[in-house]
Design a protein around this motif. Structure first.
Motif, PDB file in Angstrom:
ATOM      1  N   MET A 106       0.826  -1.198   0.000  1.00 32.75           N
ATOM      2  CA  MET A 106       0.000   0.000   0.000  1.00 32.75           C
ATOM      3  C   MET A 106       0.869   1.260   0.000  1.00 32.75           C
ATOM      4  O   MET A 106       0.611   2.204  -0.735  1.00 32.75           O
ATOM      5  CB  MET A 106      -0.926   0.031   1.211  1.00 32.75           C
ATOM      6  CG  MET A 106      -1.824   1.267   1.245  1.00 32.75           C
ATOM      7  SD  MET A 106      -2.642   1.534   2.813  1.00 32.75           S
ATOM      8  CE  MET A 106      -1.289   2.059   3.837  1.00 32.75           C
ATOM      9  N   LEU A 125      -5.110   1.437  -3.190  1.00 34.57           N
ATOM     10  CA  LEU A 125      -4.836   0.492  -2.110  1.00 34.57           C
ATOM     11  C   LEU A 125      -5.219   1.040  -0.738  1.00 34.57           C
ATOM     12  O   LEU A 125      -4.989   0.403   0.277  1.00 34.57           O
ATOM     13  CB  LEU A 125      -3.375   0.054  -2.130  1.00 34.57           C
ATOM     14  CG  LEU A 125      -2.965  -0.732  -3.383  1.00 34.57           C
ATOM     15  CD1 LEU A 125      -1.523  -1.205  -3.276  1.00 34.57           C
ATOM     16  CD2 LEU A 125      -3.879  -1.912  -3.627  1.00 34.57           C
ATOM     17  N   SER A 126      -5.822   2.223  -0.714  1.00 33.57           N
ATOM     18  CA  SER A 126      -6.337   2.780   0.541  1.00 33.57           C
ATOM     19  C   SER A 126      -7.852   2.663   0.620  1.00 33.57           C
ATOM     20  O   SER A 126      -8.447   3.011   1.626  1.00 33.57           O
ATOM     21  CB  SER A 126      -5.926   4.246   0.681  1.00 33.57           C
ATOM     22  OG  SER A 126      -4.537   4.346   0.896  1.00 33.57           O
ATOM     23  N   THR A 133      -7.488  -1.853   1.359  1.00 38.01           N
ATOM     24  CA  THR A 133      -6.714  -1.440   2.530  1.00 38.01           C
ATOM     25  C   THR A 133      -6.319  -2.658   3.366  1.00 38.01           C
ATOM     26  O   THR A 133      -7.102  -3.599   3.492  1.00 38.01           O
ATOM     27  CB  THR A 133      -7.475  -0.418   3.394  1.00 38.01           C
ATOM     28  OG1 THR A 133      -6.599   0.076   4.404  1.00 38.01           O
ATOM     29  CG2 THR A 133      -8.693  -1.018   4.056  1.00 38.01           C
ATOM     30  N   LYS A 191      -2.799   5.606   3.307  1.00 33.32           N
ATOM     31  CA  LYS A 191      -1.456   6.119   3.040  1.00 33.32           C
ATOM     32  C   LYS A 191      -1.454   7.637   3.245  1.00 33.32           C
ATOM     33  O   LYS A 191      -2.143   8.377   2.541  1.00 33.32           O
ATOM     34  CB  LYS A 191      -1.057   5.755   1.607  1.00 33.32           C
ATOM     35  CG  LYS A 191       0.331   6.142   1.233  1.00 33.32           C
ATOM     36  CD  LYS A 191       0.754   5.547  -0.102  1.00 33.32           C
ATOM     37  CE  LYS A 191      -0.237   5.881  -1.169  1.00 33.32           C
ATOM     38  NZ  LYS A 191       0.194   5.474  -2.495  1.00 33.32           N
TER      39      LYS A 191
END
Length: 110
Positions: free
Chosen positions: A30, A38-39, A44, A76
């Motif tokens: 991430m 990816l958040s 996540t 992030k």
């Protein structure tokens, strides 16, 4: 939320969503990703949801037809570097910030 826990089907529970049991690797992945993808809740590494109002037996009496949940997610922080030295009021006027925040929030609430 403008409906009761019962109407929303919220149970008196905590929910842990773990995307990948390789926690360190998922977190590293991430952080290395340059997008917000990816958040989101789908990706996540960790997501925690707690239905607080459903745990309080007095809640329906003091707050009829209302409910509350807490969502804690790993995001992030570099996604927000652009706004590090701004006020809340300034950020809320920035369409890019609002869109990012809404994208992440909506992914957690789905």
């Amino acid at each position: 939320l403008d409906r009761s826990d019962e109407d929303l089907g919220l149970l008196a529970q905590n929910i842990w969503h773990v995307h990948d049991w390789e926690h360190d690797e998922a977190f590293k992945k991430m952080l290395e990703d340059t997008s917000a993808d990816l958040s989101t809740a789908e990706e996540t590494p960790f997501l925690f949801i707690s239905n607080e109002s459903a745990k309080d037996p007095d809640w329906p009496l003091t707050h009829p037809n209302k409910s509350t949940s807490e969502v804690i997610a790993v995001v992030k922080s570099s996604l927000f570097d652009k706004w590090a030295n701004t006020t809340h009021e300034e950020r809320e006027k920035d369409a890019e910030y609002v869109t990012l925040k809404e994208t992440l929030t909506n992914s957690y609430l789905e």
